[in-house]
Design an enzyme around this catalytic site. Sequence first.
Site, mmCIF file in Angstrom:
data_model
loop_
_atom_site.group_PDB
_atom_site.id
_atom_site.type_symbol
_atom_site.label_atom_id
_atom_site.label_comp_id
_atom_site.label_asym_id
_atom_site.label_seq_id
_atom_site.Cartn_x
_atom_site.Cartn_y
_atom_site.Cartn_z
ATOM 1 N N HIS A 295 0.811 -1.215 0.000
ATOM 2 C CA HIS A 295 0.000 0.000 0.000
ATOM 3 C C HIS A 295 0.849 1.272 0.000
ATOM 4 O O HIS A 295 0.326 2.366 -0.196
ATOM 5 C CB HIS A 295 -0.981 0.005 1.182
ATOM 6 C CG HIS A 295 -0.372 0.270 2.521
ATOM 7 N ND1 HIS A 295 -0.071 -0.726 3.424
ATOM 8 C CD2 HIS A 295 -0.011 1.423 3.135
ATOM 9 C CE1 HIS A 295 0.425 -0.203 4.527
ATOM 10 N NE2 HIS A 295 0.484 1.106 4.371
ATOM 11 N N ASP B 122 0.062 -7.539 1.258
ATOM 12 C CA ASP B 122 0.514 -6.173 1.530
ATOM 13 C C ASP B 122 2.032 -6.107 1.652
ATOM 14 O O ASP B 122 2.574 -5.415 2.514
ATOM 15 C CB ASP B 122 -0.151 -5.606 2.794
ATOM 16 C CG ASP B 122 -0.041 -4.074 2.854
ATOM 17 O OD1 ASP B 122 0.131 -3.459 1.799
ATOM 18 O OD2 ASP B 122 -0.112 -3.521 3.970
ATOM 19 N N SER C 218 4.663 2.401 8.117
ATOM 20 C CA SER C 218 4.344 1.264 7.257
ATOM 21 C C SER C 218 5.542 0.866 6.414
ATOM 22 O O SER C 218 6.154 1.698 5.732
ATOM 23 C CB SER C 218 3.168 1.607 6.340
ATOM 24 O OG SER C 218 1.990 1.800 7.078
ATOM 25 N N GLY D 11 -7.186 -25.532 -2.483
ATOM 26 C CA GLY D 11 -8.325 -26.169 -3.124
ATOM 27 C C GLY D 11 -9.336 -26.701 -2.140
ATOM 28 O O GLY D 11 -9.976 -27.732 -2.379
#
Length: 467
Positions: free
Chosen positions: A109, A139, A215, A272
């Site tokens: 981000h 992220d 971040s 799956g």
Amino acid sequence: MRVAMMNLSRLLAVLVVASLATALDAETRVPQSQAEIGLGFAPLVKEAAPAVVNIYARRVVETRQSPFMDDPFFGDFFRQFGNSRPRVQNSLGSGVILSEDGIVVSNFHVVGMATDIRVVLSDRREYSAHVVLGDEESDLAILQLEAARNLPHLGLRDSDQVEVGELVLAIGNPFGVGQTVSSGIISGLARSGVLTGQARGYFLQTDAPINPGNSGGALIDVNGDLIGINTAILSRSGGSNGIGFAIPANLVAQFVQQARAGNDEFVRPWAGMTGQPVAADMAMSLGLAVPEGIVISDLHRESPFAVAGIQVGDVITHVDGLAVNSPSEMLFRMSVAGVGSTAQITRMCGDKRDIVDVAMIAAPDSPPADERKLGRDTALPGLTVARANPATIARLGLPLSTSGVVVVAPGPFGARAGLRVGDSITRINRAPVETTADVALALAGSERWVLIDLSRRGQPLQLRFRL
């Protein structure tokens, strides 16, 4: 006897006073030796901080003046009114250098979709950078600094060895004020269900203050090793409340490995299957002494778990000897194991517990998806469809039972007709469709009305519109 007791009482009082005096002296006196000075974080910060960088990213987006410019009907009328205007979006964050040749990890981000990335080191050197591998779901993004060499860098610690209560430091650039260090402890492990980017991930929790701009920064231990990438906080005000989250270093290691292998997209193993955490009221009926693991509710016929003999109703409790108690934990453990490896899965089947080897594979693109975008000479120009297979199901997050031809992107005309991403088209004008070529052929006719039968998340629907 009384005199002896009085002497003992006086002795204890003297010892208590002496102990208090010593404690007060220890709290207020200046450190007297290099060893005592070393008990602070300064030497650690001097070693680790040069490997933490500030990242300035920007991207140019086109904005249209008219709200009708993208409308499939009114757009033709307003095409000449008002030109699109470029607008610059800026983002500020942090990153960590992981190799001397300039491999840097940060948050998606912060740098995802950026057209210009500038990385500034603590000694004020600047480098241009580009994204080598990015993944919005995790992220995380891996950057490569241009013309970089002999850079300071941090080593990765096995984040599965981190324990609650360990001292940690968070290093980053909060609010753009400059490189800042904050301290705390590891508050929790295996935190899942926390929203970051576009997905809910799996994190280490810390009370070290983390704020906007942190971040992508480093969470390090007392040895200076990277144990996580700071990524999110829980806060109502936007500031730190002592609940911060970091992406574990073991997942970062997989990203670096795939980036060095030449991948531009992160490939995670395909399970799956679907499942849910075992609740307290389910444990007894499943033969468990305590609630643990996830119970399997659905399996794709090509799932590697199904191939290994695991069935619906089985409970998976561990992956490679590490506990899993939610689908997010399961996905994290599989991602850390990596595509091409074999994971040891501990499962409960009735009252029997055993270990099964399961191959970690990417979602098979079989039969071929044959993705196709329809042209302007069709009834729905811009509609993109693909054949349902494990790869398509995983990419679009569809139910495992999805079959036939699915909508990858409806396009402007398809959206107005009512189509959505993930819709499974079964018939067009009452003729069955099984391939993307069938869809293209059916929508290339000159019918005045178009009738589309489809399935949306298992619910049958019918769309009818006029050309």
